[in-house]
Scaffold this active site. Structure first.
Site, PDB file in Angstrom:
ATOM      1  N   ASP A  53      11.789  -5.660  -0.535  1.00 59.39           N
ATOM      2  CA  ASP A  53      11.349  -7.052  -0.443  1.00 59.39           C
ATOM      3  C   ASP A  53      11.461  -7.594   0.972  1.00 59.39           C
ATOM      4  OD1 ASP A  53      10.345  -9.444  -1.514  1.00 59.39           O
ATOM      5  OD2 ASP A  53      12.337 -10.241  -1.881  1.00 59.39           O
ATOM      6  N   SER A  91       7.388 -15.889  -1.586  1.00 61.52           N
ATOM      7  CA  SER A  91       6.820 -14.744  -2.299  1.00 61.52           C
ATOM      8  C   SER A  91       6.501 -15.146  -3.729  1.00 61.52           C
ATOM      9  CB  SER A  91       7.805 -13.574  -2.296  1.00 61.52           C
ATOM     10  OG  SER A  91       8.143 -13.204  -0.979  1.00 61.52           O
ATOM     11  N   GLN A 145       2.767  -7.149  -2.446  1.00 58.34           N
ATOM     12  CA  GLN A 145       3.334  -8.480  -2.687  1.00 58.34           C
ATOM     13  C   GLN A 145       2.332  -9.554  -2.276  1.00 58.34           C
ATOM     14  OE1 GLN A 145       6.824 -10.766  -0.458  1.00 58.34           O
ATOM     15  NE2 GLN A 145       7.695  -9.380  -1.997  1.00 58.34           N
TER      16      GLN A 145
END
Length: 310
Positions: free
Chosen positions: A227, A251, A301
């Site tokens: 991440d 995000s 993402q």
């Protein structure tokens, strides 16, 4: 200069070992490990603590790691191969999280789990995790990107010392409360004042010490680290001037595919690039390779980027 005297913030490629920064990174890893030591509440429900606060909220990578690790504890005989998660709401780092795992399917070679992480009535993350018993061969070979080795790259925190004044307060958090991984990168990130360019970017990453041999734990730790810096890539590749002083960015979701077994206390190269920027949304993808160039995982993402109202 003795090893314990090396300052990784001013020595371009100084080692992490023996520094004050190493102590801080190890403390972060300790709290992440504790966040993965979940208390069973029965019926595939778990309660867990959080890693130490860095952003004023729970880091999304922690939730990804907890979702994958909790789901892994409800599956027998299969390793995780994918995780598809949505970040629903932000969470408070000083409040434990509750993790609920639902068995969607248990097949002969594959299993599927639905995971929800919440604080009280607030859902923080919802995800689907899939597990598969996979053969080791065949395997498609791809060339490793041409990039310096990890020991030839500066530590991420090296770039903090030259950050612009407007970004300095938030930048210092990466030294005072660093991630639970050692990261090495050849240029400053956007949040550390780096340049904007359309090019992809690679950084090396690994755990700062061994964490044992449990495959599910290594997969969860990789999910945590996957991440990092994706949202930063959207700003780096953005067609308009964009930095953390002028942009609000979060995000929205995260996808992770695991292609082979993970040993995350060894070096991995994470290459990221932005697929699309349209309006206030951007999509970033990443490829994670081990030190010999084998593709270990892929990520994707979507992020939301909005100018800060003046």
């Amino acid at each position: 200069m003795a090893t314990d005297e090396i300052d990784p913030l001013t020595d371009l490629s100084g080692p992490l070992r023996g520094t004050a920064l190493e102590k801080a990174v190890l403390e972060s890893l300790d709290t992440l490990e504790r966040a993965l030591e979940m208390t069973s509440l029965g019926d595939n429900r778990f309660r867990a603590t959080n890693e130490r606060d860095r952003f004023g909220r729970i880091f999304g990578g922690q939730l990804l790691a907890q979702a994958l690790y909790a789901a892994s504890h409800t599956v027998d005989g299969h390793a995780p191969h994918s995780l598809h998660a949505y970040f629903v709401q932000t969470g408070a780092s000083d409040t434990p999280v509750d993790i609920a795992v639902e068995a969607v399917r248990d097949g002969r070679s594959m299993a599927t789990r639905r995971v929800t992480i919440a604080q009280g009535e607030r859902t923080l993350l919802t995800a689907l995790a899939s597990f598969h018993t996979n053969a080791a061969e065949p395997e498609l070979e791809r060339p490793q990107p041409e990039t310096p080795g990890p020991e030839e790259m500066p530590l991420l925190q090296h770039w903090v010392h030259q950050v612009p004044a407007r970004l300095r307060k938030n930048a210092q958090n990466w030294v005072d409360v660093p991630p639970a991984v050692e990261m090495r990168i050849a240029e400053p990130t956007n949040f550390l004042g780096g340049r904007q360019t359309a090019e992809p970017r690679s950084h090396w990453m690994r755990l700062p010490r061994p964490v044992g041999d449990e495959p599910a734990l290594h997969s969860a730790m990789l999910a945590y680290a996957s991440d990092y810096l994706l949202l930063d890539m959207a700003l780096r590749n953005h067609p308009h001037p964009a930095d953390y002083a002028s942009i609000a960015a979060v995000s929205l979701d995260h996808a992770l595919w695991l292609h082979r077994p993970v040993r995350f206390d060894e070096w991995h190269l994470y290459t990221q690039d932005t697929v699309a920027v349209t309006g206030h949304r951007a999509l970033i993808r990443g490829t994670i390779r081990d030190a010999v160039g084998r593709t270990v995982a892929s990520t994707s993402q979507e992020v939301l980027i909005r100018p800060i109202a003046k």
